[in-house]
Design a protein around this motif. Structure first.
Motif, mmCIF file in Angstrom:
data_model
loop_
_atom_site.group_PDB
_atom_site.id
_atom_site.type_symbol
_atom_site.label_atom_id
_atom_site.label_comp_id
_atom_site.label_asym_id
_atom_site.label_seq_id
_atom_site.Cartn_x
_atom_site.Cartn_y
_atom_site.Cartn_z
ATOM 1 N N SER A 1 62.520 53.060 69.346
ATOM 2 C CA SER A 1 63.040 52.615 68.008
ATOM 3 C C SER A 1 62.500 53.649 66.917
ATOM 4 C CB SER A 1 62.646 51.114 67.724
ATOM 5 O OG SER A 1 63.277 50.349 68.652
ATOM 6 N N VAL A 2 63.416 53.851 65.806
ATOM 7 C CA VAL A 2 62.571 54.943 64.759
ATOM 8 C C VAL A 2 63.055 54.501 63.507
ATOM 9 C CG1 VAL A 2 63.061 56.868 66.631
ATOM 10 C CG2 VAL A 2 65.052 56.129 65.038
ATOM 11 N N LYS A 3 62.337 54.810 62.334
ATOM 12 C CA LYS A 3 62.450 54.810 61.129
ATOM 13 C C LYS A 3 62.634 56.189 60.626
ATOM 14 C CE LYS A 3 59.869 50.520 60.645
ATOM 15 N NZ LYS A 3 58.606 49.876 59.760
ATOM 16 N N VAL A 4 63.913 56.371 59.772
ATOM 17 C CA VAL A 4 64.114 57.893 59.550
ATOM 18 C C VAL A 4 64.570 57.577 57.921
ATOM 19 C CG1 VAL A 4 64.683 58.583 61.850
ATOM 20 C CG2 VAL A 4 66.480 57.509 60.004
ATOM 21 N N LYS A 5 64.584 58.820 57.324
ATOM 22 C CA LYS A 5 64.993 58.787 55.855
ATOM 23 C C LYS A 5 66.648 59.008 55.799
ATOM 24 C CE LYS A 5 60.721 60.055 53.555
ATOM 25 N NZ LYS A 5 60.033 61.087 52.896
ATOM 26 N N ALA A 6 67.334 58.754 54.821
ATOM 27 C CA ALA A 6 68.615 58.845 54.802
ATOM 28 C C ALA A 6 68.972 60.376 54.664
ATOM 29 C CB ALA A 6 69.271 58.205 53.395
ATOM 30 N N GLY A 7 69.809 60.752 55.353
ATOM 31 C CA GLY A 7 70.065 62.267 55.325
ATOM 32 C C GLY A 7 69.550 63.019 56.652
ATOM 33 N N GLN A 8 68.411 62.469 57.176
ATOM 34 C CA GLN A 8 67.963 63.109 58.307
ATOM 35 C C GLN A 8 68.789 63.014 59.620
ATOM 36 O OE1 GLN A 8 64.036 61.436 58.722
ATOM 37 N NE2 GLN A 8 63.273 62.825 57.648
ATOM 38 N N ALA B 1 71.731 65.558 83.599
ATOM 39 C CA ALA B 1 71.427 65.028 84.971
ATOM 40 C C ALA B 1 70.587 63.833 84.943
ATOM 41 C CB ALA B 1 70.665 66.139 85.867
ATOM 42 N N ASP B 2 69.521 63.705 84.166
ATOM 43 C CA ASP B 2 68.756 62.434 84.217
ATOM 44 C C ASP B 2 68.336 61.993 82.789
ATOM 45 O OD1 ASP B 2 67.320 64.308 83.259
ATOM 46 O OD2 ASP B 2 65.543 64.241 85.123
ATOM 47 N N THR B 3 69.235 62.390 81.745
ATOM 48 C CA THR B 3 68.927 61.542 80.475
ATOM 49 C C THR B 3 70.374 61.529 79.816
ATOM 50 O OG1 THR B 3 68.914 63.997 79.423
ATOM 51 C CG2 THR B 3 66.691 62.942 80.070
ATOM 52 N N THR B 4 70.372 60.671 78.764
ATOM 53 C CA THR B 4 71.388 60.572 77.807
ATOM 54 C C THR B 4 71.030 60.564 76.305
ATOM 55 O OG1 THR B 4 73.508 59.524 77.268
ATOM 56 C CG2 THR B 4 71.624 58.213 78.084
ATOM 57 N N THR B 5 71.508 61.439 75.445
ATOM 58 C CA THR B 5 70.836 61.375 74.217
ATOM 59 C C THR B 5 72.119 61.004 72.880
ATOM 60 O OG1 THR B 5 69.481 63.291 74.840
ATOM 61 C CG2 THR B 5 69.878 62.829 72.488
ATOM 62 N N LEU B 6 71.850 60.184 72.361
ATOM 63 C CA LEU B 6 72.556 59.810 71.142
ATOM 64 C C LEU B 6 72.326 60.416 69.915
ATOM 65 C CD1 LEU B 6 75.133 57.876 70.246
ATOM 66 C CD2 LEU B 6 73.239 56.039 69.346
ATOM 67 N N THR B 7 73.149 61.150 69.289
ATOM 68 C CA THR B 7 72.955 62.052 68.182
ATOM 69 C C THR B 7 73.517 61.466 66.826
ATOM 70 O OG1 THR B 7 72.367 63.909 69.417
ATOM 71 C CG2 THR B 7 72.762 64.283 67.081
ATOM 72 N N ILE B 8 72.906 61.122 65.858
ATOM 73 C CA ILE B 8 73.270 60.787 64.400
ATOM 74 C C ILE B 8 72.706 61.871 63.500
ATOM 75 C CG2 ILE B 8 73.687 58.913 62.913
ATOM 76 C CD1 ILE B 8 72.453 57.065 65.008
ATOM 77 N N LYS B 9 73.710 62.538 63.112
ATOM 78 C CA LYS B 9 73.604 63.443 61.799
ATOM 79 C C LYS B 9 73.688 62.775 60.529
ATOM 80 C CE LYS B 9 75.040 67.512 64.593
ATOM 81 N NZ LYS B 9 75.863 68.780 64.740
ATOM 82 N N ASN B 10 72.921 63.535 59.406
ATOM 83 C CA ASN B 10 73.226 62.983 58.066
ATOM 84 C C ASN B 10 73.145 61.465 57.937
ATOM 85 O OD1 ASN B 10 73.513 63.374 55.498
ATOM 86 N ND2 ASN B 10 75.589 63.442 55.298
#
Length: 235
Positions: free
Chosen positions: A153-160, A197-206
């Protein structure tokens, strides 16, 4: 003193007499001798020949956590040296790999506590003073779809930019998906996921406030499924 009367020879039971001049008896004796000579000849050939594989290895399926056995029938005299290899590396007899010898001609390798790392090509080497023989087969691993480590779990600022990473496994290769608040993620240029092969990554930009929520990753193959959750909080 009178001499004792000579003992009489016991007569054979009826039907047990053999006439060595009988042509049938002579023919049977010839066949027995020929069979014996053939046996001796085959034995001498076997003793003088290099090792031979009588029954080849076959591919086997190993379920994660269980054991698998590779069987081979061989012919060799004098007694041969047996060695097993995995992908070219020799395997030592011990807790993980057990060499099995069963009379009269069966040799086997037992692979215990199966894991995905046991996938590969296994080769047997049979050698004596007259030569060497080889055979190979594969161990195919079946592993239920599993998430080895879920995303944090993460906490981020808007735009990151946010990256949620999950470590996964499974054989056959599992299907992978992501969802947000119970709804499948619809990918676009800003929000997407990759599968390695052994990971999956979800990316959310901006990142925006609307991206906050509960994210789920799930994997599934024919043997099973698994899932994991993480929260994204936008501050």
């Amino acid at each position: 003193m009178s001499k004792a009367a000579p003992a009489k020879k016991a007569a054979p039971p009826p039907g047990c007499t053999i006439d060595i001049n009988d042509p049938k008896v002579q023919d049977a004796a010839i066949k027995i001798q020929a069979s014996y000579r053939g046996h001796r000849s085959r034995q001498e050939l076997r003793e003088k020949g290099p090792p031979r594989i009588l029954k080849e290895l076959k591919d086997v399926v190993l379920i994660e956590g269980s054991a698998a056995r590779l069987d081979c029938r061989v012919s060799a005299f004098p007694d041969p040296l047996i060695r097993w290899f995995k992908d070219g590396q020799e395997l030592k007899d011990g807790p993980k790999y057990r060499y099995v010898f069963e009379d009269p001609d069966v040799v086997a390798l037992v692979v215990r506590d199966g894991t995905l790392s046991d996938l590969g090509k296994y080769t047997i080497s049979i050698s004596n003073t007259f030569g060497e023989a080889f055979d190979s087969a594969k161990i195919i691993i079946e592993v239920p779809g599993k998430i080895q480590k879920g995303p944090d779990s993460v906490k981020v600022k808007a735009g990151q930019t946010v990256k949620l990473v999950a470590h996964i496994s499974g054989e056959p290769e599992p299907d992978v998906g992501w969802a947000k608040d119970g709804e499948d993620v619809e990918e676009d240029d800003r929000l997407f996921y990759d599968i390695d092969a052994d990971t999956t990554t979800l990316t959310i930009k901006n990142v925006t406030k609307a991206d906050a929520g509960k994210y789920e990753v799930f994997v599934e193959n024919s043997l099973g499924m698994d899932q994991s959750f993480a929260r994204v909080d936008v501050i």
